[in-house]
Design a protein around this motif. Structure first.
Motif, short mmCIF file in Angstrom:
data_model
loop_
_atom_site.label_atom_id
_atom_site.label_comp_id
_atom_site.label_asym_id
_atom_site.label_seq_id
_atom_site.Cartn_x
_atom_site.Cartn_y
_atom_site.Cartn_z
N LYS A 341 -66.73 -36.49 -34.62
CA LYS A 341 -65.95 -35.93 -35.71
C LYS A 341 -65.71 -37.05 -36.71
N PHE A 342 -65.36 -36.68 -37.93
CA PHE A 342 -65.12 -37.70 -38.94
C PHE A 342 -63.67 -38.16 -38.92
N ASN A 343 -63.49 -39.46 -39.08
CA ASN A 343 -62.19 -40.03 -39.35
C ASN A 343 -61.84 -39.74 -40.81
N ASN A 344 -60.66 -40.10 -41.24
CA ASN A 344 -60.27 -39.82 -42.63
C ASN A 344 -61.10 -40.58 -43.65
N ASN A 345 -61.85 -41.60 -43.21
CA ASN A 345 -62.64 -42.41 -44.14
C ASN A 345 -64.11 -41.99 -44.22
N GLY A 346 -64.48 -40.91 -43.51
CA GLY A 346 -65.88 -40.46 -43.54
C GLY A 346 -66.79 -41.18 -42.58
N TYR A 347 -66.21 -42.01 -41.69
CA TYR A 347 -66.96 -42.68 -40.62
C TYR A 347 -66.65 -41.94 -39.31
N PRO A 348 -67.57 -41.93 -38.34
CA PRO A 348 -67.37 -41.11 -37.14
C PRO A 348 -66.33 -41.66 -36.16
N ILE A 349 -65.76 -40.73 -35.40
CA ILE A 349 -65.03 -41.03 -34.17
C ILE A 349 -65.93 -40.53 -33.05
N GLN A 350 -66.30 -41.43 -32.12
CA GLN A 350 -67.33 -41.09 -31.13
C GLN A 350 -67.26 -42.01 -29.92
N ASP A 351 -68.14 -41.77 -28.96
CA ASP A 351 -68.23 -42.60 -27.75
C ASP A 351 -69.25 -43.72 -27.96
N PHE A 352 -69.04 -44.83 -27.25
CA PHE A 352 -69.97 -45.96 -27.31
C PHE A 352 -70.32 -46.44 -25.90
N TYR A 353 -71.55 -46.95 -25.75
CA TYR A 353 -72.09 -47.28 -24.43
C TYR A 353 -72.72 -48.66 -24.38
N LEU A 354 -72.73 -49.26 -23.18
CA LEU A 354 -73.58 -50.40 -22.89
C LEU A 354 -74.91 -49.83 -22.42
N THR A 355 -76.01 -50.35 -22.98
CA THR A 355 -77.34 -49.86 -22.60
C THR A 355 -78.18 -51.02 -22.05
N LYS A 356 -79.27 -50.66 -21.40
CA LYS A 356 -80.18 -51.66 -20.83
C LYS A 356 -81.61 -51.18 -21.00
N VAL A 357 -82.51 -52.10 -21.33
CA VAL A 357 -83.92 -51.74 -21.54
C VAL A 357 -84.60 -51.49 -20.21
N ALA A 358 -85.33 -50.38 -20.13
CA ALA A 358 -86.06 -50.03 -18.90
C ALA A 358 -87.47 -49.57 -19.26
N LYS A 359 -88.38 -49.73 -18.30
CA LYS A 359 -89.74 -49.23 -18.45
C LYS A 359 -89.85 -47.92 -17.68
N ARG A 360 -90.27 -46.87 -18.35
CA ARG A 360 -90.35 -45.55 -17.73
C ARG A 360 -91.60 -45.43 -16.87
N PRO A 361 -91.62 -44.43 -15.98
CA PRO A 361 -92.82 -44.21 -15.15
C PRO A 361 -94.08 -43.96 -15.96
N ASP A 362 -93.93 -43.41 -17.19
CA ASP A 362 -95.11 -43.14 -18.03
C ASP A 362 -95.56 -44.37 -18.81
N GLY A 363 -94.90 -45.51 -18.58
CA GLY A 363 -95.30 -46.75 -19.24
C GLY A 363 -94.60 -47.03 -20.54
N LYS A 364 -93.83 -46.05 -21.06
CA LYS A 364 -93.09 -46.26 -22.29
C LYS A 364 -91.77 -46.95 -22.00
N PHE A 365 -91.20 -47.57 -23.03
CA PHE A 365 -89.96 -48.32 -22.87
C PHE A 365 -88.84 -47.60 -23.61
N GLN A 366 -87.63 -47.66 -23.02
CA GLN A 366 -86.50 -47.05 -23.69
C GLN A 366 -85.21 -47.74 -23.25
N THR A 367 -84.16 -47.55 -24.03
CA THR A 367 -82.84 -48.00 -23.61
C THR A 367 -82.21 -46.89 -22.78
N GLU A 368 -81.40 -47.29 -21.80
CA GLU A 368 -80.74 -46.32 -20.92
C GLU A 368 -79.27 -46.69 -20.77
N ILE A 369 -78.43 -45.69 -20.69
CA ILE A 369 -76.99 -45.91 -20.61
C ILE A 369 -76.62 -46.52 -19.26
#
Length: 388
Positions: A341-369
Motif C-alpha cells: 500500500k502507499f504511504n502518504n508520500n507515494g512510496y510503498p509500505i511493504q515487507d522486506f527479506y534477506l535473500t541468497k543466491v542459489a542454482k536451480r535444478p534446471d541450471g538457472k540462477f535466482q535469489t531465494e528468500i
C-alpha cells in the motif's frame, strides 16, 4: 422553446458522442530506462516486466488501447531530460514509467511533474522526494532507496559482525545505501569506498579489503558494476561474507553464475515467493523472455497494474488529474509481492527479506528468500511529507 429543445438535444448528442471518443483514444505510456551500456540488463527487465503486464491486461485499460513508447536514457542525466521532453511534448504520453537510476530520476522529476504528468518509478526511490519534496504526480512501486540497505544493516548487526567494509558507487543511491545500512548497524565501519558510477575495475578496493580483514563486506553495485565486482572478488580468492543490494540479482546472475552462489542480498521480493500471482508471473516471464525475473521486472509489472487500477477507477477519463492522483494513491490492485500500500508520500509500505543466491535444478540462477526482516515497513521520511 423549440430552439432550446434543439440545443438540449444537440448537447445530449455531443455528450453521447464524447464517451466513445475517449474510448477510441489510446493511453500512451512512456517507459524511460537504461537499455544500453553496463546497466542495460536492468532496464530490459523493466521493459519486459511492463510489457508482460500490458499483454496480460489484453493491451487495454478501461477499454482504451495502450501504446508503450520506449526510450533509452543511456544513464546520462542531460540526455534523459531531452528524451523525457520528447515523450511529453512530441508523444504526449499520459504517464512516464522510469527510470532505473536515482541520478536520472533527479534529472527528469521536475520536467515531468511540472508538466502535470504522472511519473511512476519502477525502481529509483531516492530520499529527496520521500519527505518535504513529495509530489502528487510522483509514485514509486519499488521502495525508498534506504530500505533495502537497512535489511543488510540489521542482518549484520543481528549476526554480530563487528567490523564491516562499505563499497558503493558515488551517486545519490549509493549515499542512500550507506545511510540505510547504518540505521541498524552499530559496529565499526572500517572503510567507506565511493567509486565513480560505472566503475568496472575493483582491484584497489579488493586489496584494501584483504588488508583490513573485515567481518563482512556490504556493497551496492547494480548492473555491470556488480558483475565485475563479483567475478573479481572470487578471482581474488576473497572469503569475507558479502551482504549486497542489487549486486547479485536476476539481472546480473546470468553473467555472474557460480561466482555469486551463496552471496546474500536484500529485497522486497524474490522469484520463489509463495503466492499465486507471483508464481503465475514468474512462469509467464520465463516462458516469454527465457530468463528469470528480478525485482526490476516485478516492480515494473506492478507499475502497469497500478496505472490500470487508476484508469479503471476514473473510467478511462484522465482529464481530472486530482481524481487520477486519488486513484493511484489507493493502489487498488493485487501486487505480485503480496502486501503493498502507499504511504502518504507515494512510496510503498511493504515487507522486506534477506535473500541468497542459489542454482536451480534446471541450471538457472535466482535469489531465494532466507527470512523476512521487516513487515509492513514504511520509510522514515514520510513523516516530513504533507499528505498528498
Amino acid at each position: 422553446m423549440k430552439q432550446l429543445t434543439k440545443l438540449v438535444g444537440l448537447a445530449a448528442l455531443l455528450g453521447i458522442a464524447a464517451t466513445p471518443a475517449i474510448a477510441q483514444e489510446k493511453i500512451k505510456i512512456g517507459v524511460l530506462v537504461t537499455t544500453s551500456g553496463p546497466a542495460a540488463a536492468l532496464g530490459q527487465q523493466v521493459r519486459d516486466g511492463f510489457a508482460l503486464a500490458i499483454k496480460d491486461l489484453g493491451g487495454k485499460m478501461a477499454g482504451r488501447d495502450v501504446e508503450i513508447v520506449n526510450a533509452d536514457d543511456e544513464l546520462k542525466p542531460d540526455g534523459a531530460v531531452v528524451k523525457v521532453r520528447g515523450l511529453l511534448e512530441r508523444d504526449k504520453v499520459d504517464f512516464v514509467v522510469g527510470p532505473i537510476f536515482s541520478n536520472i530520476l533527479q534529472a527528469i522529476h521536475r520536467p515531468v511533474t511540472d508538466n502535470k504528468t504522472f511519473l511512476i518509478s519502477p525502481n529509483a526511490g531516492p530520499s529527496s522526494y520521500a519527505g518535504k519534496e513529495c509530489n502528487p504526480f510522483f509514485y514509486v512501486t519499488s521502495y525508498q532507496n534506504d530500505q533495502v540497505h537497512e535489511i543488510l544493516g540489521k542482518v549484520a548487526q543481528d549476526r554480530g559482525y563487528k567490523r564491516v567494509y562499505l563499497l558503493v558507487p558515488n551517486y545519490q543511491a549509493g549515499r542512500d545505501s550507506v545511510a540505510g545500512f547504518k540505521l541498524d548497524y552499530k559496529g565499526e565501519i572500517v572503510e567507506e569506498s565511493y567509486t565513480p558510477l560505472n566503475t568496472l575495475d575493483f582491484q584497489p578496493e579488493l586489496s584494501k579489503i584483504a588488508a583490513l580483514k573485515p567481518d563482512a563486506l556490504f556493497t551496492f553495485m547494480p548492473g555491470g558494476m556488480g558483475v565485475n565486482l563479483v567475478k573479481q572478488y572470487k578471482q581474488a580468492g576473497a572469503t569475507v561474507p558479502v551482504l549486497s543490494a542489487f549486486t547479485v540479482d536476476e539481472s546480473t546472475l546470468p553473467a555472474q553464475q557460480d561466482a555469486a552462489v551463496g552471496m546474500f542480498g536484500g529485497a522486497n521480493w524474490a522469484p520463489n515467493l509463495d503466492n499465486p500471482q507471483s508464481k503465475k508471473f514468474v512462469a509467464a516471464y520465463e516462458a516469454a523472455y527465457k530468463g528469470v525475473p528480478g525485482t526490476y521486472a516485478m516492480q515494473a509489472y506492478d507499475a502497469a497494474l497500478l496505472i490500470d487500477s487508476a484508469v479503471k477507477a476514473v473510467k478511462g477519463d484522465l482529464s481530472n488529474k486530482d481524481a487520477v492522483a486519488a486513484a493511484l494513491k489507493k493502489a487498488d490492485f493485487t501486487s505480485l509481492r503480496g502486501n503493498f500500500k502507499f504511504n502518504n508520500n507515494g512510496y510503498p509500505i511493504q515487507d522486506f527479506y534477506l535473500t541468497k543466491v542459489a542454482k536451480r535444478p534446471d541450471g538457472k540462477f535466482q535469489t531465494e528468500i532466507v527470512e523476512k526482516v521487516f513487515s509492513n515497513y514504511g520509510d522514515r521520511y514520510a513523516k516530513d511529507c504533507a499528505s498528498k
